[in-house]
Design an enzyme around this catalytic site. Structure first.
Site, PDB file in Angstrom:
ATOM      1  N   GLU A 209       0.808  -1.222   0.000  1.00  0.00           N
ATOM      2  CA  GLU A 209       0.000   0.000   0.000  1.00  0.00           C
ATOM      3  C   GLU A 209       0.838   1.269   0.000  1.00  0.00           C
ATOM      4  O   GLU A 209       0.585   2.211  -0.764  1.00  0.00           O
ATOM      5  CB  GLU A 209      -0.925   0.018   1.239  1.00  0.00           C
ATOM      6  CG  GLU A 209      -2.178  -0.807   1.080  1.00  0.00           C
ATOM      7  CD  GLU A 209      -2.979  -0.416  -0.165  1.00  0.00           C
ATOM      8  OE1 GLU A 209      -3.137   0.802  -0.405  1.00  0.00           O
ATOM      9  OE2 GLU A 209      -3.416  -1.326  -0.904  1.00  0.00           O
TER      10      GLU A 209
ATOM     11  N   GLN B  44       7.384  -9.199  -3.922  1.00  0.00           N
ATOM     12  CA  GLN B  44       5.948  -9.379  -4.151  1.00  0.00           C
ATOM     13  C   GLN B  44       5.335  -8.013  -4.403  1.00  0.00           C
ATOM     14  O   GLN B  44       5.441  -7.134  -3.554  1.00  0.00           O
ATOM     15  CB  GLN B  44       5.301  -9.983  -2.904  1.00  0.00           C
ATOM     16  CG  GLN B  44       5.587 -11.462  -2.814  1.00  0.00           C
ATOM     17  CD  GLN B  44       4.887 -12.094  -1.627  1.00  0.00           C
ATOM     18  OE1 GLN B  44       4.485 -11.402  -0.680  1.00  0.00           O
ATOM     19  NE2 GLN B  44       4.734 -13.399  -1.680  1.00  0.00           N
TER      20      GLN B  44
ATOM     21  N   PRO C 173      20.783  70.642 -17.455  1.00  0.00           N
ATOM     22  CA  PRO C 173      21.054  72.074 -17.555  1.00  0.00           C
ATOM     23  C   PRO C 173      21.514  72.529 -18.936  1.00  0.00           C
ATOM     24  O   PRO C 173      21.661  73.728 -19.156  1.00  0.00           O
ATOM     25  CB  PRO C 173      22.165  72.272 -16.527  1.00  0.00           C
ATOM     26  CG  PRO C 173      22.858  70.952 -16.462  1.00  0.00           C
ATOM     27  CD  PRO C 173      21.805  69.921 -16.685  1.00  0.00           C
TER      28      PRO C 173
ATOM     29  N   ASP D 105      10.654  72.909 -23.702  1.00  0.00           N
ATOM     30  CA  ASP D 105      10.725  74.293 -23.239  1.00  0.00           C
ATOM     31  C   ASP D 105      11.894  75.003 -23.913  1.00  0.00           C
ATOM     32  O   ASP D 105      12.832  74.366 -24.390  1.00  0.00           O
ATOM     33  CB  ASP D 105      10.926  74.320 -21.718  1.00  0.00           C
ATOM     34  CG  ASP D 105       9.642  73.938 -20.999  1.00  0.00           C
ATOM     35  OD1 ASP D 105       8.588  73.930 -21.639  1.00  0.00           O
ATOM     36  OD2 ASP D 105       9.714  73.642 -19.789  1.00  0.00           O
TER      37      ASP D 105
ATOM     38  N   LYS E 294       8.477  77.878 -23.171  1.00  0.00           N
ATOM     39  CA  LYS E 294       8.514  78.364 -21.794  1.00  0.00           C
ATOM     40  C   LYS E 294       9.932  78.589 -21.304  1.00  0.00           C
ATOM     41  O   LYS E 294      10.827  77.819 -21.570  1.00  0.00           O
ATOM     42  CB  LYS E 294       7.828  77.358 -20.872  1.00  0.00           C
ATOM     43  CG  LYS E 294       6.436  77.798 -20.532  1.00  0.00           C
ATOM     44  CD  LYS E 294       5.786  76.769 -19.671  1.00  0.00           C
ATOM     45  CE  LYS E 294       6.573  76.510 -18.431  1.00  0.00           C
ATOM     46  NZ  LYS E 294       5.804  76.437 -17.240  1.00  0.00           N
TER      47      LYS E 294
ATOM     48  N   GLY F  56      16.572  71.033 -16.849  1.00  0.00           N
ATOM     49  CA  GLY F  56      16.973  70.626 -15.498  1.00  0.00           C
ATOM     50  C   GLY F  56      16.242  69.387 -15.047  1.00  0.00           C
ATOM     51  O   GLY F  56      16.134  68.406 -15.766  1.00  0.00           O
ATOM     52  N   ASP F  57      15.697  69.439 -13.833  1.00  0.00           N
ATOM     53  CA  ASP F  57      14.883  68.357 -13.306  1.00  0.00           C
ATOM     54  C   ASP F  57      13.423  68.795 -13.404  1.00  0.00           C
ATOM     55  O   ASP F  57      13.099  69.914 -12.996  1.00  0.00           O
ATOM     56  CB  ASP F  57      15.263  68.078 -11.846  1.00  0.00           C
ATOM     57  CG  ASP F  57      14.446  66.924 -11.305  1.00  0.00           C
ATOM     58  OD1 ASP F  57      14.877  65.780 -11.471  1.00  0.00           O
ATOM     59  OD2 ASP F  57      13.359  67.177 -10.747  1.00  0.00           O
TER      60      ASP F  57
ATOM     61  N   THR G  71      19.369  69.112 -12.027  1.00  0.00           N
ATOM     62  CA  THR G  71      18.828  70.465 -11.887  1.00  0.00           C
ATOM     63  C   THR G  71      19.955  71.501 -12.024  1.00  0.00           C
ATOM     64  O   THR G  71      21.130  71.196 -11.789  1.00  0.00           O
ATOM     65  CB  THR G  71      18.090  70.586 -10.538  1.00  0.00           C
ATOM     66  OG1 THR G  71      17.386  71.822 -10.526  1.00  0.00           O
ATOM     67  CG2 THR G  71      19.040  70.520  -9.342  1.00  0.00           C
ATOM     68  N   ALA G  72      19.567  72.717 -12.404  1.00  0.00           N
ATOM     69  CA  ALA G  72      20.555  73.772 -12.646  1.00  0.00           C
ATOM     70  C   ALA G  72      21.473  73.984 -11.443  1.00  0.00           C
ATOM     71  O   ALA G  72      22.675  74.207 -11.598  1.00  0.00           O
ATOM     72  CB  ALA G  72      19.840  75.076 -12.999  1.00  0.00           C
TER      73      ALA G  72
ATOM     74  N   MET H 266      15.400  81.690 -11.316  1.00  0.00           N
ATOM     75  CA  MET H 266      14.614  82.802 -11.873  1.00  0.00           C
ATOM     76  C   MET H 266      14.777  84.037 -10.998  1.00  0.00           C
ATOM     77  O   MET H 266      13.807  84.716 -10.663  1.00  0.00           O
ATOM     78  CB  MET H 266      13.127  82.403 -11.961  1.00  0.00           C
ATOM     79  CG  MET H 266      12.914  81.254 -12.923  1.00  0.00           C
ATOM     80  SD  MET H 266      11.266  80.589 -12.868  1.00  0.00           S
ATOM     81  CE  MET H 266      11.336  79.578 -11.409  1.00  0.00           C
TER      82      MET H 266
HETATM   83  N1  SAH Z   1      13.547  72.640 -13.860  1.00  0.00           N
HETATM   84  C1  SAH Z   1      14.667  73.515 -14.005  1.00  0.00           C
HETATM   85  C2  SAH Z   1      14.366  74.913 -13.534  1.00  0.00           C
HETATM   86  C3  SAH Z   1      13.312  75.599 -14.327  1.00  0.00           C
HETATM   87  S1  SAH Z   1      13.083  77.257 -13.845  1.00  0.00           S
HETATM   88  C4  SAH Z   1      15.877  72.914 -13.268  1.00  0.00           C
HETATM   89  O1  SAH Z   1      15.715  71.959 -12.513  1.00  0.00           O
HETATM   90  O2  SAH Z   1      16.972  73.408 -13.464  1.00  0.00           O
HETATM   91  C5  SAH Z   1      14.168  78.084 -14.924  1.00  0.00           C
HETATM   92  C6  SAH Z   1      15.339  78.652 -14.165  1.00  0.00           C
HETATM   93  O3  SAH Z   1      16.284  77.640 -13.947  1.00  0.00           O
HETATM   94  C7  SAH Z   1      16.097  79.721 -14.886  1.00  0.00           C
HETATM   95  O4  SAH Z   1      15.469  80.983 -14.745  1.00  0.00           O
HETATM   96  C8  SAH Z   1      17.422  79.677 -14.189  1.00  0.00           C
HETATM   97  O5  SAH Z   1      17.351  80.319 -12.942  1.00  0.00           O
HETATM   98  C9  SAH Z   1      17.582  78.199 -13.931  1.00  0.00           C
HETATM   99  N2  SAH Z   1      18.386  77.538 -14.976  1.00  0.00           N
HETATM  100  C10 SAH Z   1      17.980  76.604 -15.851  1.00  0.00           C
HETATM  101  N3  SAH Z   1      19.008  76.196 -16.619  1.00  0.00           N
HETATM  102  C11 SAH Z   1      20.084  76.876 -16.200  1.00  0.00           C
HETATM  103  C12 SAH Z   1      21.450  76.889 -16.580  1.00  0.00           C
HETATM  104  N4  SAH Z   1      21.918  76.112 -17.559  1.00  0.00           N
HETATM  105  N5  SAH Z   1      22.282  77.718 -15.915  1.00  0.00           N
HETATM  106  C13 SAH Z   1      21.838  78.491 -14.930  1.00  0.00           C
HETATM  107  N6  SAH Z   1      20.562  78.527 -14.526  1.00  0.00           N
HETATM  108  C14 SAH Z   1      19.698  77.722 -15.152  1.00  0.00           C
END
Ligand code: SAH
Length: 465
Positions: A22, A44, A226, A249, A271, A303-304, A332-333, A384
């Site tokens: 079994e 078996q 940048p 942009d 922009k 940038g970012d 980012t810048a 800016m």
């Molecule tokens: N998202 C972007 C910023 C957008 S606002 C970033 O993360 O960088 C736009 C501003 O970013 C500009 O007026 C300036 O102040 C800055 N900026 C963007 N490119 C730049 C560069 N190559 N050198 C210096 N400042 C920069």
């Protein structure tokens, strides 16, 4: 866990069992489900075993076990229901190099056989390490009821269809496709037309899914960095490679736009910071419209995209339209700008936090916590900030900032035409007026170019102190 569950490859390999009663029958019913070569050794043997032998499903040796009988076996079962005989055959099998299981003897077994729910190729193994066989049986019964009998057939056919279904975008779409198949379409097809109806049902489901997929596009919200194309991420690059439409942009550099797919439609949203050439709502509508047409849209931001990018408004518009999106971060810048002047954004002993400020917001010059920013050692990256320079300077001095606080303005960071203005808080506004910048510029409060970078003079550093 004293026993680790694995699925062992037994196709074409030997499994040997000693015993003919079994206990042997119970194990053989399981073992015969496999594609292994099964040998039974029994002086078996029960009539079923003789029948299986006659059908060629196993090889029967009608005598007691001898040395070498378990040679090359991956698994060996001692199922004689006799402790002395089981110990004897187990020792022989052990010497032949097989893994040994003695039925109903957990302590002397090298492996145990789980209870299984068989929907081949879907197999569920249940083990309780001998603690609760009753529980294992109950779980097995529950699963037997829960898993449709045709699951195995569906899984086997599904496997052959995997490559075809790979045309669906990875993620939700593809997962939904397979869920619909296993939960509904597949079982229905078998019920109505048997196994042969399954593939046509899969094909119809795929067509239907593709049709709805094609209606809706997708949007990548991508950071372009940048300006220096080498500061683009690989992900951003890949998104540009497959884009149907790129909406960019003004600050995104031409070299980066060059990288987009040849056939891509390029749209300038114009922009630059808050100086919008196209109203934000119009940009939102534009992105949505192209995605609804089924395009893979890359929304390319300087940038970012998550830093002063009005990203959330675009995401809200996409969500409202039910369009899938993802964010691809960028440099980012501020990161590029400090790299240019050889400084860190944070430094032990100087600043444990750094602020990203905007000089402008929708209401005009932006207000901030000036008192906190006026403290010695503070570092802030002001985006800016050109037009707001006099306002920022005035507010900081009013809140007690040291007029000699270093301030650096970096225009066109990471680009060949970068300019660096090294100045002080007291001199910020006249410096900017004198320099007459016309590219994007970032203002650093509390940072001066590092001496070594200034000495190297490979950047255009202008002193205004
Ligand atoms: N998202 C972007 C910023 C957008 S606002 C970033 O993360 O960088 C736009 C501003 O970013 C500009 O007026 C300036 O102040 C800055 N900026 C963007 N490119 C730049 C560069 N190559 N050198 C210096 N400042 C920069």
């Amino acid at each position: 866990m004293d026993h680790f569950p694995v699925f062992m490859a037994v196709a074409g390999r030997r499994i040997v069992l000693s015993g003919g009663g079994e206990a042997a029958l119970a194990k053989l019913r399981l073992i015969l489900k496999t594609t292994a070569h099964v040998t039974v050794i029994a002086a078996q043997a029960a009539p079923e075993i003789h029948r299986w032998a006659a059908e060629g499903r196993l090889h029967l040796i009608s005598r007691g076990m001898e040395p070498g009988d378990a040679m090359c076996a991956v698994l060996f079962y001692a199922a004689n229901e006799d402790d002395v005989e089981d110990a004897r055959v187990a020792a022989l099998a052990h010497r032949d190099g097989a893994r040994v299981n003695i039925v109903d003897n957990l302590a002397d077994s090298q492996f145990i056989t789980p209870a299984i729910v068989d929907r081949d190729p879907v197999v569920v193994a249940i083990g309780t390490e001998g603690a609760a066989p009753v529980l294992a049986r109950r779980i097995k019964r529950d699963l037997e009821e829960r898993l449709p009998a045709q699951l195995g057939v569906l899984a086997r056919i599904g496997k052959t269809f995997r490559a075809a279904a790979d045309v669906l975008p990875m993620g939700v779409k593809r997962r939904d496709f397979w869920s619909a198949f296993y939960d509904k379409i597949g079982p229905q097809a078998i019920e109505k037309g048997g196994e042969s109806a399954v593939v046509p049902a899969l094909e119809a489901l795929l067509d239907e899914t593709l049709a709805t997929t094609e209606k809706l596009g997708h949007v990548d919200l991508v950071g372009a960095g940048p300006g220096d194309p080498e500061l683009l991420t690989l992900k951003a690059r890949k998104a540009l490679d497959v884009a149907d439409v790129v909406i960019y942009d003004r600050l995104v550099s031409g070299e980066i736009l060059e990288l987009a797919r040849r056939e891509a439609v390029m749209i300038d949203a114009g922009k630059e910071g808050f100086g919008a050439a196209m109203a934000q709502e119009d940009i939102d509508a534009l992105i949505v419209q192209h995605a609804l047409n089924g395009a893979h849209v890359v929304r390319l931001k300087s940038g970012d995209p998550t830093v002063f990018g009005r990203l959330d408004e675009e995401i809200d518009a996409l969500d409202a339209a039910g369009i899938s999106w993802r964010i691809v971060p960028g440099i980012t810048a501020a990161s590029a700008a400090v790299a240019g002047i050889g400084q860190s954004l944070t430094k032990r002993g100087r600043n444990g936090s750094v602020r990203f400020l905007t000089g402008h917001d929708t209401k005009g010059f932006a207000d901030h916590d000036w008192k906190a920013l006026a403290r010695p050692g503070e570092v802030a990256a002001i985006y800016m900030g050109k037009r707001a320079a006099r306002f920022i300077q005035g507010r900081l001095l009013m809140h007690g900032a040291n007029p000699m606080t270093p301030v650096t303005v970096i225009e066109n960071a990471s680009r060949p035409d970068a300019r660096v203005l090294a100045t002080t808080l007291a001199q910020l506004e006249p410096t900017l007026t004198k320099a007459g910048l016309n590219g994007p510029a970032l203002t650093f409060l509390g940072l001066a170019p590092r001496d070594a970078v200034a000495a190297r003079n490979d950047m255009n550093i202008e002193e205004f102190a």
